[in-house]
Design an enzyme around this catalytic site. Structure first.
Site, PDB file in Angstrom:
ATOM      1  N   TYR A  63      -4.696  13.152  -0.662  1.00 40.44           N
ATOM      2  CA  TYR A  63      -4.826  14.537  -1.113  1.00 40.44           C
ATOM      3  C   TYR A  63      -3.559  14.985  -1.842  1.00 40.44           C
ATOM      4  O   TYR A  63      -3.615  15.592  -2.918  1.00 40.44           O
ATOM      5  CB  TYR A  63      -5.108  15.460   0.069  1.00 40.44           C
ATOM      6  N   HIS A  77      -4.341  -7.942   0.065  1.00 41.75           N
ATOM      7  CA  HIS A  77      -3.674  -6.654   0.254  1.00 41.75           C
ATOM      8  C   HIS A  77      -2.987  -6.537   1.607  1.00 41.75           C
ATOM      9  O   HIS A  77      -1.949  -5.895   1.723  1.00 41.75           O
ATOM     10  CB  HIS A  77      -4.727  -5.548   0.098  1.00 41.75           C
ATOM     11  N   ASP A  89       0.847  -1.188   0.000  1.00 42.77           N
ATOM     12  CA  ASP A  89       0.000   0.000   0.000  1.00 42.77           C
ATOM     13  C   ASP A  89       0.892   1.251   0.000  1.00 42.77           C
ATOM     14  O   ASP A  89       1.858   1.314  -0.755  1.00 42.77           O
ATOM     15  CB  ASP A  89      -0.957  -0.057   1.203  1.00 42.77           C
TER      16      ASP A  89
END
Length: 384
Positions: free
Chosen positions: A308, A360, A180
């Site tokens: 973001y 994952h 990740d």
């Protein structure tokens, strides 16, 4: 002058646990849409059971004690108090390994993996393959968060952790591993701090997600592009809201433990190798420990910032990563680029392994397999 790390032991206040239980008792759940469970997101029936267990059956103190079995520290670095585990390896020359989690993960992901890396002889391995593991809470996550602190994107996280390893802990060169965002951090280290790196091992590939088919695409590339198109259409809603309106989303997830659990548990369900619920793939209490850490620290809003930064800045891995790289592909990983795509980013792939089970959250789902792959990849790089 760099400050010395200070020992840190996690101890959540009794009042915070009581407050959590009271909030859980007042939960108001939505109705279940008349479609099969999980069609539109987290299943109401599953969440009701999870919240009941969180309130009545889950033992936070046991999970807290499990984390505290590893030496924990905090150090002022790059304007925050950075938390990390620093676990010595067995043998005469354990390799320093930076282990980075992602979102919605935490250091709780690594409780089963760390002993397999630091003390391989206890799991049938060779002490010569041992690592000294440094596992930080990423800046803005969990125990590396304080209200009002500055936010970190991947580039800033990588710079901070590079300085932790070399400037604070004194490792002139070190290895890195992650999935990740941890894979992005490790890849960024390999690109921007390559002189410090022995190599990087990944269980997720940080490659640009371009769904445009190349000319003369191979069957493997077509398979990947079909998977990628489905992922971009159906599974990236969380990225858009976290990457564009993180503050707005943070209100509900900071105020309601039910909302936080629903938001995170849905990712454990969609991204793990399970038979219908997250519990098939990961231990329910360990998943709740991870969710609880987000809750008790109030870090969920800050944890969104890499999304973001990613949406509003350049691609965080400049050029190609030239340090030795290894990759372990699990079948239920959210995206699985073929090697020809990976090689556009990673110039020196030395090990590429395809696993039969797992997803994952590989460190939680398949700690034995992942540890074996990490040891195997770095074995030829020892002594460099």
């Amino acid at each position: 002058m760099t400050s010395a790390p200070l020992p840190f032991t996690l101890r959540v206040a009794d009042a915070a646990i009581t407050d959590l239980h009271e909030r859980l008792a007042r939960t108001r759940l939505p109705d279940q849409a008349p479609e099969p469970p999980w069609t539109y997101g987290t299943d109401v029936g599953y969440l009701r059971g999870l919240l009941d267990h969180w309130r009545h059956g889950f033992d936070w103190r046991a999970q807290e004690a499990a984390l505290n079995t590893f030496p924990g520290f905090r150090v002022p670095l790059h304007g925050i108090d950075l938390h990390f585990l620093h676990v010595p390896g067995e043998g005469s020359a354990p390799m320093p390994l930076l282990l980075s989690h992602g979102w919605p993960g935490s250091v709780f992901e690594f409780l089963d993996l760390i002993p397999r890396l630091t003390q391989p002889s206890k799991f049938g391995g060779d002490p010569a393959d041992a690592f000294t593991v440094v596992a930080p809470s990423l800046p803005g996550y969990g125990l590396s968060f304080h209200p009002g602190q500055k936010r970190f994107g991947i580039e800033a996280i990588a710079d901070c952790l590079a300085d932790l390893m070399t400037g604070v802990l004194g490792y002139e060169r070190f290895a890195a591993q992650g999935g990740d965002w941890g894979a992005f951090v490790s890849s960024r280290l390999g690109a921007a701090h390559k002189a410090r790196m022995i190599g990087i091992h990944l269980n997720f590939l940080a490659v640009p997600r371009d769904p445009t088919p190349p000319e003369n695409a191979t069957e493997e590339e077509r398979r990947y592009l079909n998977e990628l198109s489905t992922f971009l259409k159906e599974e990236t809603g969380y990225q858009w809201i976290q990457g564009t309106r993180p503050q707005t989303l943070a209100y509900g997830l900071t105020d309601s433990p039910a909302a936080l659990a629903a938001w995170i548990a849905e990712k454990f369900r969609m991204w793990t190798d399970n038979d219908g619920t997250p519990d098939d793939a990961v231990d329910r209490d360990r998943m709740l420990a991870n969710i609880s850490l987000y809750w008790f620290t109030g870090c969920i809003g800050a944890s969104f910032h890499p999304y973001y930064a990613r949406m509003h800045g350049p691609w965080p891995i400049p050029g190609r990563v030239e340090v030795p790289a290894g990759y372990c592909q699990f079948p239920r990983e959210i995206i699985r680029p073929p090697r020809c795509v990976a090689e556009r980013t990673y110039a020196d792939i030395r090990r590429w392994s395809v696993m039969p089970r797992g997803g994952h959250f590989a460190a939680m789902e398949q700690p034995d397999t992942l540890a074996e792959e990490i040891r195997a990849f770095f074995r030829p790089l020892r002594g460099r």
